[in-house]
Design an enzyme around this catalytic site. Structure first.
Site, PDB file in Angstrom:
ATOM      1  NE  ARG A 150      -2.450  -1.826   3.163  1.00 47.37           N
ATOM      2  CZ  ARG A 150      -2.924  -1.980   4.387  1.00 47.37           C
ATOM      3  NH1 ARG A 150      -4.002  -1.319   4.771  1.00 47.37           N
ATOM      4  NH2 ARG A 150      -2.322  -2.771   5.250  1.00 47.37           N
ATOM      5  N   GLY A 187       4.451 -15.183   5.255  1.00 44.44           N
ATOM      6  CA  GLY A 187       3.644 -14.893   6.436  1.00 44.44           C
ATOM      7  C   GLY A 187       4.478 -14.625   7.671  1.00 44.44           C
ATOM      8  CE1 TYR A 239      36.381  18.813 -14.279  1.00 47.73           C
ATOM      9  CE2 TYR A 239      34.576  19.879 -15.449  1.00 47.73           C
ATOM     10  CZ  TYR A 239      35.318  18.746 -15.166  1.00 47.73           C
ATOM     11  OH  TYR A 239      35.002  17.553 -15.752  1.00 47.73           O
TER      12      TYR A 239
END
Ligand code: UD1
Ligand code: CA
Length: 464
Positions: free
Chosen positions: A18, A82, A392
């Site tokens: 859900r 389960g 850079y």
């Protein structure tokens, strides 16, 4: 007997359909931690980490990586057959054969250590084989119902689907958390058979088996249902997150922190804040952030893993990540500090200034529109508006070093690797590609050209 050790098994293998998520339910976060981490912390209230085992299945490796630092153990349930089956995969985990075994669900983050302590205590006192943590709901639909016998003990648990009309009226529900006598539990657990309708092995059925074997089973009632009801949907998740945020804000306010409009603020549980700090509205203070005393965190600022000494001022809408601010530093508004940046004592970072992996020395100022990356900037410098470190070159990052007391004129471009010596002066608009020695002036721009009366002559020619 009362000395027997307590272990905890956390059932956390389910996906949580859900949630409508690709991510395992227990990895979703509320209040700054995953659901599972909250449950682990509550579990540590009754057992040491080496006696806590999480049963994992969905995204097992991610779940394990997320919480491994807590030092708990894991068992894998590859197929979710389960709750009874989930517990049975722990049957051979070292140390679980005897003593007391607490079973909790990984999706109940509001669970408190005190509640588990109370459960274990009550279980001990009653001498029962199992104690079920229960609560009363006005609308118990969907939950397993607690069937009590004449003496008030628990005779069994009936799941919604199997419940008779009369049983559906029962408002006491199973939280899916329990305390068991381990030595009595395991033989009965091994006897569980799949539910004929669903094919799942229900842990709830073990209560009936224990009773049939002549043991007593009891209930421990929790007054506040919210604490034991797991999260099922993202709506639940948001509600629980809000509860954690409220709790944290309240705790800080009671400890001497002013929070303006606390309902708008998100502060993670690990955050620490010193006395008389003022936190503005719509701020987010996240991760391992530590804030000193008498700081000010302006509205809309986001701090993540930030360290602030005392008396630091953050003006509104600043973003500070993985960075340190020393005493009396000023930052913002609209500043961005990231990746190990340091603003030393009394230094100022103003609007639209970004620091990345950069140290700005004590008393230095970078007040407007700058990018300072991979740089070490000395004390008492002035970094003019629009200064950019070109760190850079398209392949590698390079460093810029700027000495104490230097002055970098507005709109300078510092092409790294490059050094500006102490006390040096860079003229506004310069492109600096070579080292500037101590106390020198560097001009790296075209000389201005003047053409007298040029503009007037052009106007006259065009007649405009
Ligand atoms: C369970 C209880 C129900 C109780 C409700 C409370 C059973 C049969 N029923 O129902 O009585 O009222 O919780 O919320 O136990 N899990 C695994 N592996 C599995 C199945 C589940 O690890 O194979 C974990 C889930 O991740 C979850 C927990 O066990 O954390 C509970 O499982 P869930 O499927 O939510 O049980 P419910 O049907 O809600
Ligand atoms: Ca559930």
């Amino acid at each position: 007997m009362s000395e027997s050790p307590v272990s905890v098994v956390i059932l956390a293998a389910g996906l949580g359909t859900r949630m409508r998520s690709r991510q395992a339910k227990v990895l979703h976060r509320a209040g700054g931690a995953s659901l599972l981490e909250h449950v682990i912390e509550a579990s540590k209230g009754v057992a040491p980490a080496d006696r806590i085992v999480a049963v994992i299945g969905h995204q097992a490796e991610r779940v394990r990586a997320e919480v491994a630092h807590h030092g708990i153990g894991f068992e894998l349930q590859t197929e979710q057959k389960g709750t009874g089956h989930a517990l049975s995969v722990c049957a051979h985990f070292p140390g679980l054969a005897t003593g007391r075994l607490v079973v909790v669900c990984g999706d109940s983050p509001l669970l408190q250590a005190e509640t588990l302590q109370h459960l274990v205590h009550l279980h001990r006192e009653s001498g029962c084989a199992a104690t079920v943590l229960t609560t009363f709901l006005d609308n118990p639909h969907g939950y397993g119902r607690i069937i009590r016998d004449e003496s008030g003990l628990v005779a069994g648990i009936v799941e919604e689907k199997a419940a008779t009309g009369q049983q559906k009226q029962i408002r006491e529900i199973n939280s899916a958390m329990y305390c068991f006598e381990a030595a009595l539990l395991w033989p009965q657990l091994a006897r569980l058979t799949p539910n004929p309708a669903s094919g799942e092995i229900y842990l709830t059925d073990v209560i009936g088996l224990l009773r049939a074997a002549g043991h007593m089973t009891a209930a421990c009632v929790v007054d506040e249902p919210g604490e034991v009801l797991g999260i099922n949907t993202r709506v639940d998740l948001a509600e629980v997150d809000a509860i954690f945020r409220r709790r944290k804000a309240r705790e800080l306010m009671l400890a001497g922190v002013t929070i303006e409009r606390p309902e708008t603020v998100s502060i993670d549980k690990q955050v620490t804040v010193g006395q008389d700090t003022i936190i503005g509205p719509f701020t987010q203070i996240l991760g391992q952030t530590r804030i000193g005393a008498e700081c000010r965190i302006g509205a809309g600022s986001i701090l993540e893993r930030a360290r602030l000494a005392d008396g630091v001022q953050i003006l509104p809408y600043s973003l500070i990540t993985d960075s340190s601010l020393e005493a009396g530093a000023h930052v913002g508004p609209f500043a961005k500090l990231r990746l190990n940046s340091v603003v030393e004592a009394g230094a100022h970072v103003g609007n639209f200034v970004e620091l990345k992996n950069t140290t700005l020395g004590a008393g230095s100022k970078a007040m407007h529109l700058a990018y300072l990356g991979d740089s070490t900037i000395g004390k008492q410098t002035n970094i003019g508006a629009g200064t950019i470190t070109c760190n850079y070159d398209g392949v590698k990052k390079h460093r810029t070093n700027i000495g104490d007391g230097s002055f970098i004129g507005s709109n300078s471009t510092l092409v790294a690797p490059v050094e500006v010596g102490p006390g040096a002066y860079v003229a506004a608009g310069s492109v600096i590609t070579d080292a500037v020695p101590e106390d020198a002036l560097a001009l790296g721009r075209a000389r201005q050209v003047l053409k007298a009366s040029w503009a007037r002559q052009r106007r006259e020619k065009s007649g405009k």
